[in-house]
Design a protein around this motif. Structure first.
Motif, PDB file in Angstrom:
ATOM      1  N   ALA A 224     -34.942 121.160  62.527  1.00  0.00           N
ATOM      2  CA  ALA A 224     -35.131 122.477  62.693  1.00  0.00           C
ATOM      3  C   ALA A 224     -35.360 122.768  64.223  1.00  0.00           C
ATOM      4  CB  ALA A 224     -35.872 123.179  61.853  1.00  0.00           C
ATOM      5  N   GLY A 225     -36.237 122.088  64.599  1.00  0.00           N
ATOM      6  CA  GLY A 225     -36.503 121.816  66.082  1.00  0.00           C
ATOM      7  C   GLY A 225     -35.179 121.595  67.133  1.00  0.00           C
ATOM      8  N   SER A 226     -34.711 120.514  66.687  1.00  0.00           N
ATOM      9  CA  SER A 226     -33.548 119.989  67.431  1.00  0.00           C
ATOM     10  C   SER A 226     -32.467 120.930  67.429  1.00  0.00           C
ATOM     11  CB  SER A 226     -33.128 118.713  66.798  1.00  0.00           C
ATOM     12  OG  SER A 226     -34.111 117.628  67.196  1.00  0.00           O
ATOM     13  N   PHE A 227     -32.204 121.825  66.394  1.00  0.00           N
ATOM     14  CA  PHE A 227     -31.374 122.998  66.359  1.00  0.00           C
ATOM     15  C   PHE A 227     -31.484 124.000  67.358  1.00  0.00           C
ATOM     16  CE2 PHE A 227     -29.346 126.908  64.954  1.00  0.00           C
ATOM     17  CZ  PHE A 227     -28.265 126.323  64.740  1.00  0.00           C
ATOM     18  N   ILE A 229     -33.449 123.668  70.208  1.00  0.00           N
ATOM     19  CA  ILE A 229     -33.491 123.047  71.307  1.00  0.00           C
ATOM     20  C   ILE A 229     -32.115 123.031  71.852  1.00  0.00           C
ATOM     21  CG2 ILE A 229     -33.766 120.988  72.615  1.00  0.00           C
ATOM     22  CD1 ILE A 229     -36.216 120.561  70.769  1.00  0.00           C
ATOM     23  N   TYR A 230     -30.703 122.546  71.127  1.00  0.00           N
ATOM     24  CA  TYR A 230     -29.611 122.190  71.319  1.00  0.00           C
ATOM     25  C   TYR A 230     -28.970 123.748  71.477  1.00  0.00           C
ATOM     26  CZ  TYR A 230     -29.783 117.153  72.301  1.00  0.00           C
ATOM     27  OH  TYR A 230     -30.298 116.039  72.706  1.00  0.00           O
ATOM     28  N   PHE A 231     -29.387 124.522  70.846  1.00  0.00           N
ATOM     29  CA  PHE A 231     -28.708 125.867  71.153  1.00  0.00           C
ATOM     30  C   PHE A 231     -28.802 126.247  72.825  1.00  0.00           C
ATOM     31  CE2 PHE A 231     -28.057 130.430  70.491  1.00  0.00           C
ATOM     32  CZ  PHE A 231     -27.473 130.390  69.237  1.00  0.00           C
ATOM     33  N   SER A 232     -29.560 125.859  73.226  1.00  0.00           N
ATOM     34  CA  SER A 232     -29.826 126.106  75.029  1.00  0.00           C
ATOM     35  C   SER A 232     -29.965 124.939  75.800  1.00  0.00           C
ATOM     36  CB  SER A 232     -31.197 126.883  75.190  1.00  0.00           C
ATOM     37  OG  SER A 232     -31.260 127.951  74.196  1.00  0.00           O
ATOM     38  N   LEU A 233     -30.078 123.705  75.568  1.00  0.00           N
ATOM     39  CA  LEU A 233     -30.185 122.572  76.511  1.00  0.00           C
ATOM     40  C   LEU A 233     -29.083 122.424  77.202  1.00  0.00           C
ATOM     41  CD1 LEU A 233     -32.827 120.825  76.984  1.00  0.00           C
ATOM     42  CD2 LEU A 233     -31.953 119.122  75.539  1.00  0.00           C
ATOM     43  N   PHE A 234     -27.737 122.157  76.615  1.00  0.00           N
ATOM     44  CA  PHE A 234     -26.393 121.819  77.176  1.00  0.00           C
ATOM     45  C   PHE A 234     -26.182 123.042  78.008  1.00  0.00           C
ATOM     46  CE2 PHE A 234     -25.882 118.243  74.296  1.00  0.00           C
ATOM     47  CZ  PHE A 234     -25.474 117.376  75.065  1.00  0.00           C
ATOM     48  N   THR A 235     -26.574 124.344  77.603  1.00  0.00           N
ATOM     49  CA  THR A 235     -26.027 125.624  78.048  1.00  0.00           C
ATOM     50  C   THR A 235     -26.676 125.756  79.354  1.00  0.00           C
ATOM     51  OG1 THR A 235     -26.203 126.877  76.113  1.00  0.00           O
ATOM     52  CG2 THR A 235     -26.193 128.156  77.884  1.00  0.00           C
ATOM     53  N   MET A 236     -27.795 125.180  79.786  1.00  0.00           N
ATOM     54  CA  MET A 236     -28.406 125.128  81.162  1.00  0.00           C
ATOM     55  C   MET A 236     -27.543 124.473  82.035  1.00  0.00           C
ATOM     56  SD  MET A 236     -32.469 124.801  80.250  1.00  0.00           S
ATOM     57  CE  MET A 236     -32.927 124.772  81.880  1.00  0.00           C
ATOM     58  N   GLY A 295     -37.934 124.072  78.477  1.00  0.00           N
ATOM     59  CA  GLY A 295     -38.200 125.253  78.263  1.00  0.00           C
ATOM     60  C   GLY A 295     -38.968 126.082  79.234  1.00  0.00           C
ATOM     61  N   VAL A 296     -39.963 125.539  79.875  1.00  0.00           N
ATOM     62  CA  VAL A 296     -40.622 126.335  80.923  1.00  0.00           C
ATOM     63  C   VAL A 296     -39.797 126.103  82.000  1.00  0.00           C
ATOM     64  CG1 VAL A 296     -42.814 125.679  82.634  1.00  0.00           C
ATOM     65  CG2 VAL A 296     -43.017 125.306  80.223  1.00  0.00           C
ATOM     66  N   MET A 297     -38.985 125.168  82.579  1.00  0.00           N
ATOM     67  CA  MET A 297     -37.977 125.267  83.636  1.00  0.00           C
ATOM     68  C   MET A 297     -36.980 126.163  83.341  1.00  0.00           C
ATOM     69  SD  MET A 297     -38.959 123.002  85.889  1.00  0.00           S
ATOM     70  CE  MET A 297     -37.568 123.509  86.849  1.00  0.00           C
ATOM     71  N   ALA A 298     -36.786 126.704  82.245  1.00  0.00           N
ATOM     72  CA  ALA A 298     -35.729 127.630  81.827  1.00  0.00           C
ATOM     73  C   ALA A 298     -36.399 129.009  82.529  1.00  0.00           C
ATOM     74  CB  ALA A 298     -35.365 127.586  80.458  1.00  0.00           C
ATOM     75  N   ILE A 386     -35.811 126.998  73.701  1.00  0.00           N
ATOM     76  CA  ILE A 386     -36.378 125.606  73.817  1.00  0.00           C
ATOM     77  C   ILE A 386     -37.671 125.284  73.350  1.00  0.00           C
ATOM     78  CG2 ILE A 386     -36.300 123.857  75.633  1.00  0.00           C
ATOM     79  CD1 ILE A 386     -33.827 124.911  76.842  1.00  0.00           C
ATOM     80  N   VAL A 387     -38.581 126.128  74.058  1.00  0.00           N
ATOM     81  CA  VAL A 387     -40.007 126.115  73.737  1.00  0.00           C
ATOM     82  C   VAL A 387     -40.286 126.111  72.381  1.00  0.00           C
ATOM     83  CG1 VAL A 387     -42.329 127.089  74.105  1.00  0.00           C
ATOM     84  CG2 VAL A 387     -40.754 126.549  76.194  1.00  0.00           C
ATOM     85  N   ILE A 388     -39.925 126.766  71.608  1.00  0.00           N
ATOM     86  CA  ILE A 388     -40.220 127.052  70.210  1.00  0.00           C
ATOM     87  C   ILE A 388     -39.535 125.626  69.366  1.00  0.00           C
ATOM     88  CG2 ILE A 388     -39.466 128.234  68.035  1.00  0.00           C
ATOM     89  CD1 ILE A 388     -39.675 130.902  69.737  1.00  0.00           C
ATOM     90  N   GLY A 389     -38.465 125.316  69.694  1.00  0.00           N
ATOM     91  CA  GLY A 389     -37.929 124.154  69.250  1.00  0.00           C
ATOM     92  C   GLY A 389     -38.932 122.865  69.691  1.00  0.00           C
ATOM     93  N   GLY A 390     -39.286 123.066  70.791  1.00  0.00           N
ATOM     94  CA  GLY A 390     -40.182 121.718  71.184  1.00  0.00           C
ATOM     95  C   GLY A 390     -41.622 121.523  70.369  1.00  0.00           C
TER      96      GLY A 390
END
Length: 405
Positions: A224-227, A229-236, A295-298, A386-390
């Motif tokens: 669930a956390g990975s889901f 995170i990857y909703f946004s990680l590649f998007t950046m 997430g903090v970097m975002a 990303i932060v919630i996923g982490g």
């Protein structure tokens, strides 16, 4: 159910020439799948300019490519466990390279979507998972380091292919620039296939999806956390150069520098955090902490307004983002107690994350378009997910600790 011959199982060698040599074909598979996919930002800018398409529509090509790498990885992971890793590696390489050459001939949006989105995505998914899972079967104590080194391939590929395209387009045109990527890919794939030596393990009949995995609470929490995170990680990564051009006002050439810088710093970050995971913190905690840092970097991205800010942001964001992605496979493998199910369990996490990557970039594009070209609301959305996923990832690690305690 897939029935295959049984061969005695043994412990991972955890070192030696053969074991470490398997990092090379996995590294190459990551170059041709994730490296080529995460380098899509160069293609995105070119398609947007030459075809006058909205950002959300162009983003579908890159997101479908990455989505298929994830989802096909679930199927190839199971087939790899069943004893067909070399066949999958070869077929995946052929399909992936075919997609590159067809992209070089494409002249319409739908041709690009089929060639670069679907074809390259399917080929990458067939190729990378067997090689990645194979590395995991060769190592135990040094697994995070070994898998981080093979994961460096996504950074290597995301530098090589975008740089090749960007450098050659003014000299040879788009078609030949992409064909040169294809010729490089052929050379790399031949080397990778020649070195690829899967371990001979006891094979067990099993379905593509092992539903017993979802009875494992920490594994479900991790997924669930990975889901998220990857909703946004590649998007950046996909939007960093368009932000540099449209919001900072930099040239097309200079905006590509940020893609190259971001991916370059991922290369040293991955093995560094691989060692940290193996020796000190553990792969799941390392992954979770780096995701929170991403997430903090975002959130910090909202404060980037000048050229110098952009360079500093690219370096730091690339470092923590690369560390997170580099340790992801090792973190997922930590929940797999039966090494014979390595490809299946990792593949299921990848497949679910694939749906997140499919929706992420177009959602970001839609937010930007709805905000009149402003990125701030999209950046806020990236940081939150990303932060919630982490946090969920770290919670899964705590659940494992409670079970052991």
């Amino acid at each position: 159910m897939i029935q295959v011959p049984t061969i005695p199982i043994d412990e991972p060698p955890d070192g030696g020439l053969l074991a470490w040599s398997q990092v090379v074909p996995a590294h190459i598979a990551n170059m041709l799948s994730w490296g080529y996919g995460t380098g899509f930002s160069v293609f995105q800018l070119y398609y947007k300019q030459t075809m006058n398409l909205p950002a959300a529509q162009v983003a579908w090509v890159g997101s479908i490519q990455i989505f298929l790498c994830f989802v096909i990885g679930m199927v190839s992971g199971r087939l790899s466990d069943a004893g067909y890793p070399r066949v999958l590696y070869a077929v995946g390489a052929v399909i992936s390279l075919f997609g590159m050459f067809m992209t070089s001939l494409a002249t319409t949006y739908w041709q690009i979507l089929l060639a670069q989105g679907f074809c390259s995505g399917i080929g990458g998914g067939l190729m990378f998972m067997p090689a990645t899972a194979n590395v995991a079967t060769y190592f135990k104590k040094k697994r995070s380091l070994a898998m981080a080194l093979n994961g460096c391939g996504s950074g290597t590929g995301a530098i090589l292919f975008p740089a090749t395209v960007q450098f050659l387009i003014p000299r040879l045109g788009f078609g030949w620039a992409v064909r040169m990527c294809g010729f490089i890919g052929i050379f790399l794939a031949v080397i990778g296939f020649s070195l690829f030596r899967p371990r001979k393990l006891l094979r067990i009949p099993a379905p593509i999806v092992d539903w017993t995995a979802f009875r494992n609470g920490p594994y479900v929490m991790f997924t669930a956390g990975s889901f998220l995170i990857y909703f946004s990680l590649f998007t950046m990564l996909l939007y960093i150069n368009s932000f540099a051009r449209e919001s900072i006002g930099l040239s097309d050439i200079e905006s590509i520098n940020f893609v190259l810088i971001t991916n370059a710093v991922t290369i040293p970050a991955r093995p560094i955090f691989g060692v940290i995971a193996d020796r000190y913190v553990g792969p799941v905690n390392t992954f979770g902490l780096n995701c929170i840092a991403s997430g903090v970097m975002a959130f910090g991205w909202m404060g980037v307004h000048k050229r110098a800010d952009m360079y500093a942001f690219s370096v730091v964001m690339g470092f923590v983002n690369g560390a997170a992605q580099g340790i992801f496979s090792s973190a997922a493998s930590s929940f797999v107690k039966d090494v014979r199910k390595m490809g299946t369990w990792i593949g299921m996490v990848y497949a679910l994350c694939g749906f997140a990557t499919l929706a992420g970039p177009p959602t970001m594009g839609a937010i930007i378009d709805a905000s009149g070209g402003k990125y701030v609301w999209g950046q806020l959305w990236l940081g939150l997910t990303i932060v919630i996923g982490g946090i969920l990832i770290l919670t899964s690690s705590m659940l494992v600790g409670f079970r052991r305690g």
